[in-house]
Scaffold this motif. Structure first.
Motif, PDB file in Angstrom:
ATOM      1  N   SER A 120      -5.306   0.733  -2.625  1.00  0.00           N
ATOM      2  CA  SER A 120      -4.162  -0.082  -2.240  1.00  0.00           C
ATOM      3  C   SER A 120      -2.911   0.775  -2.122  1.00  0.00           C
ATOM      4  O   SER A 120      -2.091   0.587  -1.211  1.00  0.00           O
ATOM      5  CB  SER A 120      -3.949  -1.200  -3.261  1.00  0.00           C
ATOM      6  N   SER A 121      -2.770   1.739  -3.013  1.00  0.00           N
ATOM      7  CA  SER A 121      -1.624   2.656  -2.957  1.00  0.00           C
ATOM      8  C   SER A 121      -1.741   3.616  -1.784  1.00  0.00           C
ATOM      9  O   SER A 121      -0.751   3.907  -1.096  1.00  0.00           O
ATOM     10  CB  SER A 121      -1.509   3.439  -4.268  1.00  0.00           C
ATOM     11  N   LEU A 122      -2.950   4.127  -1.543  1.00  0.00           N
ATOM     12  CA  LEU A 122      -3.144   5.084  -0.451  1.00  0.00           C
ATOM     13  C   LEU A 122      -2.798   4.475   0.902  1.00  0.00           C
ATOM     14  O   LEU A 122      -2.180   5.115   1.755  1.00  0.00           O
ATOM     15  CB  LEU A 122      -4.590   5.587  -0.441  1.00  0.00           C
ATOM     16  N   PHE A 123      -3.211   3.218   1.115  1.00  0.00           N
ATOM     17  CA  PHE A 123      -3.029   2.574   2.416  1.00  0.00           C
ATOM     18  C   PHE A 123      -1.856   1.596   2.433  1.00  0.00           C
ATOM     19  O   PHE A 123      -1.779   0.744   3.323  1.00  0.00           O
ATOM     20  CB  PHE A 123      -4.310   1.835   2.817  1.00  0.00           C
ATOM     21  N   SER A 124      -0.972   1.703   1.448  1.00  0.00           N
ATOM     22  CA  SER A 124       0.146   0.753   1.373  1.00  0.00           C
ATOM     23  C   SER A 124       1.104   0.942   2.545  1.00  0.00           C
ATOM     24  O   SER A 124       1.188   2.013   3.155  1.00  0.00           O
ATOM     25  CB  SER A 124       0.889   0.942   0.043  1.00  0.00           C
ATOM     26  N   LEU A 146     -10.002  -7.856  -5.365  1.00  0.00           N
ATOM     27  CA  LEU A 146      -8.885  -7.122  -5.968  1.00  0.00           C
ATOM     28  C   LEU A 146      -8.004  -6.463  -4.917  1.00  0.00           C
ATOM     29  O   LEU A 146      -6.800  -6.302  -5.128  1.00  0.00           O
ATOM     30  CB  LEU A 146      -9.428  -6.049  -6.928  1.00  0.00           C
ATOM     31  N   LEU A 147      -8.583  -6.094  -3.785  1.00  0.00           N
ATOM     32  CA  LEU A 147      -7.828  -5.359  -2.778  1.00  0.00           C
ATOM     33  C   LEU A 147      -6.936  -6.283  -1.959  1.00  0.00           C
ATOM     34  O   LEU A 147      -5.735  -6.028  -1.802  1.00  0.00           O
ATOM     35  CB  LEU A 147      -8.788  -4.598  -1.868  1.00  0.00           C
ATOM     36  N   THR A 148      -7.503  -7.363  -1.433  1.00  0.00           N
ATOM     37  CA  THR A 148      -6.715  -8.249  -0.568  1.00  0.00           C
ATOM     38  C   THR A 148      -6.882  -9.729  -0.908  1.00  0.00           C
ATOM     39  O   THR A 148      -6.253 -10.574  -0.265  1.00  0.00           O
ATOM     40  CB  THR A 148      -7.117  -8.055   0.910  1.00  0.00           C
ATOM     41  N   GLY A 149      -7.748 -10.046  -1.860  1.00  0.00           N
ATOM     42  CA  GLY A 149      -7.985 -11.456  -2.163  1.00  0.00           C
ATOM     43  C   GLY A 149      -8.799 -12.171  -1.107  1.00  0.00           C
ATOM     44  O   GLY A 149      -8.882 -13.401  -1.107  1.00  0.00           O
TER      45      GLY A 149
END
Length: 320
Positions: free
Chosen positions: A143-147, A254-257
């Motif tokens: 999530s941080s890498l592709f934020s 967890l990533l996008t719901g």
């Protein structure tokens, strides 16, 4: 004298049998906790879920009424559930095909005598490492890498001139599916490699020695000897991966719901949301769970029977 000896021998046998029976009793005592936990936490919940799938229990109601197969008719017409089913198979196929190809390639390299790679233990540990990282940690990392807009991936694309403006990856259906599939591939290809390598090392070396004497190359030995003899291990990997893929939950949720546009909404995330969010539709969640159980059983049997049918046909051809 002979009678006394016979009596003594019989008495000794009886004592040994009595001791063995006492030992057998202790065996049942040590086995009992497993069966108790299995009945309490696996057997009972499974049959209670099947029971709920035939009721109208929802919300905070405490009493359930039997409604027959109405829930199954409703779940069949539920477009969100249909999308969850298709998403689950898309995500599984996209991550499993490159996973099994790379795992076979790595297993071939690690077991090749001609290549004789150094540091195989280090590389196996390195490839297996993603599997022991918790899903929550992996989701936070990616999530941080592709934020958007200042994530490391966006910064790299902008600095390299590959894009003119930051990309919001998690608003794109295709990109979100690719990221989730890549994470699943990255987390599990190491374990698949180790399993396949163990299967290759279990093959009799005399077969490969005979092939080398006949002038076969490493690749010919791999395709003509290794691959056919690896069918049981390949079947195991395929079925376990299929079961795990159908139960995919942690990374998509967890990533996008499940978003965007329910593009990574899987069957398990659908079941979780129906059971524990919103209207607490326990009957819908239970019905979806039963459908998932039936699908898992059916596809596993289909894969198993297809492998067995192919093997039997090859045996018949060899006999002829």
């Amino acid at each position: 004298m002979a009678t006394t000896t016979t009596t003594t021998t019989a008495t000794g046998k009886q004592k040994r049998l009595a001791k063995r029976k006492n030992h057998d009793k202790w065996g049942y005592v040590f086995m009992a906790p497993f069966f108790l936990f299995f009945l309490a936490f696996n057997f009972y919940p499974m049959f209670y879920t099947i029971y709920l799938s035939f009721t109208d229990l929802a919300g905070w109601a405490t009493e359930a009424n039997i409604v027959g197969f109405r829930n199954f008719q409703n779940i069949y017409n539920n477009m969100l559930f249909r999308r969850a089913v298709s998403n689950t198979f898309i995500l599984w196929v996209v991550n499993f095909i490159p996973q099994i190809v790379l795992a076979f390639l790595l297993a071939y390299w690690f077991t090749s005598r001609r290549l004789n790679l150094k540091g195989i233990g280090f590389f196996k540990s390195l490839f297996y490492l993603p599997n022991i990282i918790t899903a929550a940690s992996v989701a936070v990392i990616f999530s941080s890498l592709f934020s958007y807009p200042r994530g490391p991936i966006n910064q790299f694309l902008l600095s390299g001139g590959l894009v003119d403006s930051p990309v919001d990856f998690f608003r794109s259906v295709v990109m979100t599916r690719l990221i989730v599939s890549f994470i699943q591939f990255w987390m599990w290809y190491g374990q698949t490699t180790i399993v396949l390598q163990a299967g290759i090392l279990g093959i009799d070396e005399n077969l490969f020695d005979a092939a080398r004497v006949d002038g076969a190359t490493d690749w010919q030995s791999f395709t003509k000897i290794t691959m056919p003899l690896m069918k049981p291990i390949t079947l195991y990997v395929l079925i376990t991966s299929l079961i795990g893929g159908l139960q995919m939950f942690d990374i998509p949720y967890l990533l996008t719901g499940g978003g965007p546009q329910q593009s990574v909404e899987t069957m398990i995330t659908f079941i979780y949301k129906q059971a524990f969010q919103g209207g607490r539709n326990l009957n819908v969640a239970a019905t979806a769970s039963v459908v998932l159980l039936l699908m898992t059983t059916a596809f596993s049997l289909l894969v198993f029977n297809s492998f067995r049918t192919r093997s039997s046909k090859q045996i018949k051809k060899g006999v002829k």
